[in-house]
Motif scaffolding. Structure first.
Motif, PDB file in Angstrom:
ATOM      1  N   UNK A 119      14.832 -13.197  14.921  1.00  0.00           N
ATOM      2  CA  UNK A 119      13.615 -12.487  15.303  1.00  0.00           C
ATOM      3  C   UNK A 119      13.345 -11.374  14.290  1.00  0.00           C
ATOM      4  N   UNK A 120      12.191 -11.440  13.652  1.00  0.00           N
ATOM      5  CA  UNK A 120      11.826 -10.434  12.659  1.00  0.00           C
ATOM      6  C   UNK A 120      11.500  -9.113  13.339  1.00  0.00           C
ATOM      7  N   UNK A 121      11.882  -8.025  12.685  1.00  0.00           N
ATOM      8  CA  UNK A 121      11.623  -6.682  13.223  1.00  0.00           C
ATOM      9  C   UNK A 121      11.323  -5.743  12.071  1.00  0.00           C
ATOM     10  N   UNK A 122      10.642  -4.658  12.383  1.00  0.00           N
ATOM     11  CA  UNK A 122      10.347  -3.608  11.418  1.00  0.00           C
ATOM     12  C   UNK A 122      10.885  -2.290  11.957  1.00  0.00           C
ATOM     13  N   UNK A 123      11.604  -1.569  11.100  1.00  0.00           N
ATOM     14  CA  UNK A 123      12.170  -0.266  11.451  1.00  0.00           C
ATOM     15  C   UNK A 123      11.447   0.808  10.649  1.00  0.00           C
ATOM     16  N   UNK A 124      10.859   1.775  11.340  1.00  0.00           N
ATOM     17  CA  UNK A 124      10.127   2.859  10.696  1.00  0.00           C
ATOM     18  C   UNK A 124      11.015   4.094  10.594  1.00  0.00           C
ATOM     19  N   UNK A 125      10.886   4.822   9.487  1.00  0.00           N
ATOM     20  CA  UNK A 125      11.605   6.084   9.318  1.00  0.00           C
ATOM     21  C   UNK A 125      10.932   7.160  10.165  1.00  0.00           C
ATOM     22  N   UNK A 126      11.746   8.001  10.802  1.00  0.00           N
ATOM     23  CA  UNK A 126      11.172   9.128  11.544  1.00  0.00           C
ATOM     24  C   UNK A 126      10.592  10.172  10.605  1.00  0.00           C
ATOM     25  N   UNK A 127      11.178  10.308   9.415  1.00  0.00           N
ATOM     26  CA  UNK A 127      10.682  11.236   8.407  1.00  0.00           C
ATOM     27  C   UNK A 127       9.895  10.442   7.373  1.00  0.00           C
ATOM     28  N   UNK A 156      17.639  -5.436  22.231  1.00  0.00           N
ATOM     29  CA  UNK A 156      16.796  -4.582  21.406  1.00  0.00           C
ATOM     30  C   UNK A 156      15.407  -4.442  22.029  1.00  0.00           C
ATOM     31  N   UNK A 157      14.799  -3.299  21.766  1.00  0.00           N
ATOM     32  CA  UNK A 157      13.472  -3.030  22.319  1.00  0.00           C
ATOM     33  C   UNK A 157      12.692  -2.156  21.342  1.00  0.00           C
ATOM     34  N   UNK A 158      11.390  -2.236  21.427  1.00  0.00           N
ATOM     35  CA  UNK A 158      10.527  -1.409  20.581  1.00  0.00           C
ATOM     36  C   UNK A 158      10.704   0.057  20.965  1.00  0.00           C
ATOM     37  N   UNK A 159      10.830   0.903  19.959  1.00  0.00           N
ATOM     38  CA  UNK A 159      11.043   2.331  20.187  1.00  0.00           C
ATOM     39  C   UNK A 159      12.494   2.739  20.206  1.00  0.00           C
ATOM     40  N   UNK A 160      13.424   1.797  20.163  1.00  0.00           N
ATOM     41  CA  UNK A 160      14.855   2.126  20.199  1.00  0.00           C
ATOM     42  C   UNK A 160      15.257   2.869  18.927  1.00  0.00           C
ATOM     43  N   UNK A 169       0.825  -1.207   0.000  1.00  0.00           N
ATOM     44  CA  UNK A 169       0.000   0.000   0.000  1.00  0.00           C
ATOM     45  C   UNK A 169       0.858   1.255   0.000  1.00  0.00           C
ATOM     46  N   UNK A 170       0.373   2.282  -0.667  1.00  0.00           N
ATOM     47  CA  UNK A 170       1.051   3.576  -0.638  1.00  0.00           C
ATOM     48  C   UNK A 170       1.053   4.121   0.786  1.00  0.00           C
ATOM     49  N   UNK A 171       2.071   4.937   1.060  1.00  0.00           N
ATOM     50  CA  UNK A 171       2.168   5.524   2.399  1.00  0.00           C
ATOM     51  C   UNK A 171       3.519   5.268   3.011  1.00  0.00           C
ATOM     52  N   UNK A 172       3.546   5.005   4.306  1.00  0.00           N
ATOM     53  CA  UNK A 172       4.800   4.834   5.039  1.00  0.00           C
ATOM     54  C   UNK A 172       5.585   3.636   4.519  1.00  0.00           C
ATOM     55  N   UNK A 173       6.910   3.810   4.537  1.00  0.00           N
ATOM     56  CA  UNK A 173       7.825   2.739   4.181  1.00  0.00           C
ATOM     57  C   UNK A 173       8.630   2.330   5.408  1.00  0.00           C
ATOM     58  N   UNK A 174       8.954   1.046   5.474  1.00  0.00           N
ATOM     59  CA  UNK A 174       9.705   0.509   6.606  1.00  0.00           C
ATOM     60  C   UNK A 174      10.798  -0.420   6.092  1.00  0.00           C
ATOM     61  N   UNK A 175      11.718  -0.765   6.987  1.00  0.00           N
ATOM     62  CA  UNK A 175      12.788  -1.709   6.656  1.00  0.00           C
ATOM     63  C   UNK A 175      12.569  -2.975   7.476  1.00  0.00           C
ATOM     64  N   UNK A 230      19.464   7.928   7.575  1.00  0.00           N
ATOM     65  CA  UNK A 230      18.170   8.455   7.990  1.00  0.00           C
ATOM     66  C   UNK A 230      17.833   7.917   9.376  1.00  0.00           C
ATOM     67  N   UNK A 231      17.317   8.795  10.217  1.00  0.00           N
ATOM     68  CA  UNK A 231      16.952   8.382  11.570  1.00  0.00           C
ATOM     69  C   UNK A 231      15.671   7.548  11.527  1.00  0.00           C
ATOM     70  N   UNK A 232      15.591   6.593  12.430  1.00  0.00           N
ATOM     71  CA  UNK A 232      14.416   5.736  12.514  1.00  0.00           C
ATOM     72  C   UNK A 232      14.320   5.120  13.896  1.00  0.00           C
ATOM     73  N   UNK A 233      13.379   4.224  14.055  1.00  0.00           N
ATOM     74  CA  UNK A 233      13.197   3.538  15.333  1.00  0.00           C
ATOM     75  C   UNK A 233      12.589   2.156  15.082  1.00  0.00           C
ATOM     76  N   UNK A 234      12.823   1.252  16.019  1.00  0.00           N
ATOM     77  CA  UNK A 234      12.254  -0.092  15.923  1.00  0.00           C
ATOM     78  C   UNK A 234      10.775  -0.001  16.280  1.00  0.00           C
ATOM     79  N   UNK A 235       9.913  -0.226  15.280  1.00  0.00           N
ATOM     80  CA  UNK A 235       8.471  -0.108  15.495  1.00  0.00           C
ATOM     81  C   UNK A 235       7.848  -1.430  15.934  1.00  0.00           C
TER      82      UNK A 235
END
Length: 368
Positions: A254-262, A218-222, A200-206, A236-241
């Motif tokens: 362990x699978x994780x998703x990292x969201x961009x702050x921008x 590791x922790x959520x929000x780091x 879907x269009x919109x936010x991109x994550x890694x 680019x700055x991001x955080x573990x979502x």
């Protein structure tokens, strides 16, 4: 006579010389030059993990009814709009079912019209005392049953109409088709597997995976930083979502998703990325990448004894590799001298001549 004497004396002198040479000690091998360095403090130590850019929302799409696929309207990578048709089932069966239900609705409406007329007539007769109450009750019950039957058939018609619409698989929102696993002629069941995946269009994550042995760090929000393969000079700055609570049964990661702050970061679906996570100062020392060898799964370096200039193998525990250096978690001290090049040709106990990067002799002294 003189010739005979010379013929005997010359071989004798040569044999004496050869015997003397054989009794002398062989020359000592020259010490091999070895470039040495001392471990350096790891500045701003980070751990790098490879990843891939995904959409934050990636719904898996499948038909809500079963049937035979008659049309496939998109390919992988196609950009689609909301409600755009993506694939279709053969509509013949659902069309026939819809027609049958429509005919039942018409029959129920006609029946209700008949019993309604009869109900009105009996109601008038009851007011004139020309029929009994029980006769009127029977007609009233027939009328109520006709109403309920019509309501039921209309509901069945609505379901059949919806199923006719479900024969067309549509995009729930704007986006890009990430994967396709459906072909024309394929017979599918209701909700069978994943036929299409929409990014879907919109936010991109890694999407990344953390190793099992380090998951507690590791922790959520780091906060982390992300480097895209297409933009190697930018971070680019991001955080573990999101962080999976369970390990993958095959990879044990362990699978994780990292969201961009921008949210405006220009990242395309499927791009390679690297996520950098701060090690919080847990890695005190590091050595050049070329200094590290391994055997039997055990990493080691060659350390020079300052007193004898001989080598001994030193097992170490290392962290994730950086571009040109390796963090050392255990096994080295800051005043050790480590061979930084040509480590593949060295052996235990070998004597070396320590030199620096400019081939100048190094006096092996511990750091003050």
């Amino acid at each position: 006579m003189l010739r005979h004497v010379l013929s005997v004396a010359v071989p004798l002198s040569l044999s004496v010389l050869l015997s003397a040479c054989s009794q002398s000690e062989p020359p000592k091998p020259l010490a091999r030059p070895a470039m040495v360095v001392q471990p350096q403090p790891a500045r701003a130590a980070t751990e790098a993990y490879p990843g891939e850019v995904h959409a934050r929302y990636e719904p898996d799409l499948a038909f809500r009814i079963g049937g035979k696929v008659s049309k496939r309207l998109v390919d992988s990578g196609a950009r689609v709009r909301r409600d755009q048709p993506l694939a279709e089932l053969d509509p013949e069966d659902v069309r026939l079912q819809l027609e049958a239900t429509r005919a039942q609705v018409a029959a129920a409406e006609a029946n209700l019209q008949t019993v309604r007329t009869e109900y009105q007539r009996y109601k008038t007769l009851l007011e004139r005392k020309l029929v009994s109450q029980s006769q009127f009750d029977n007609i009233e019950n027939t009328y109520r049953a006709g109403e309920a039957r019509l309501k039921q058939i209309r509901a069945e018609y609505d379901v059949a109409r919806n199923q006719a619409e479900y024969a067309v698989l549509r995009a729930p929102q704007d986006g890009v088709i990430a994967t396709r696993r459906v072909e024309v002629g394929q017979v599918v069941a209701a909700g069978q597997g994943v036929l299409l995946t929409l990014a879907a269009d919109g936010d991109r994550e890694v999407a990344i995976s953390f190793p099992e042995h380090a998951i507690e760090r590791f922790r959520i929000g780091e906060n982390v930083s992300v480097e895209l393969w297409s933009q190697p000079d930018k971070r680019f700055s991001g955080h573990i979502r999101e962080l999976s609570p369970a390990a993958d049964p095959q990879s044990r990661t362990f699978a994780a998703r990292v969201a961009f702050d921008d949210a405006k970061v220009s990242a395309e679906i499927g791009q390679s990325a690297r996520v950098y996570v701060s090690a919080d100062g847990q890695v005190p020392l590091s050595v050049p990448l070329a200094a590290v060898s391994a055997e039997g799964g055990q990493a080691f370096v060659w350390v020079v004894d300052p007193a004898t200039s001989t080598l001994h193998r030193q097992p170490i525990r290392i962290g994730p590799f950086a571009e040109d250096r390796v963090p050392v978690l255990e096994g080295l001290k800051a005043d050790d001298w480590v061979v930084a090049a040509g480590v593949q040709v060295l052996r235990e106990g070998q004597q070396v001549r320590p030199v620096d990067r400019d081939n100048r002799s190094v006096k092996l002294l511990a750091k003050e």
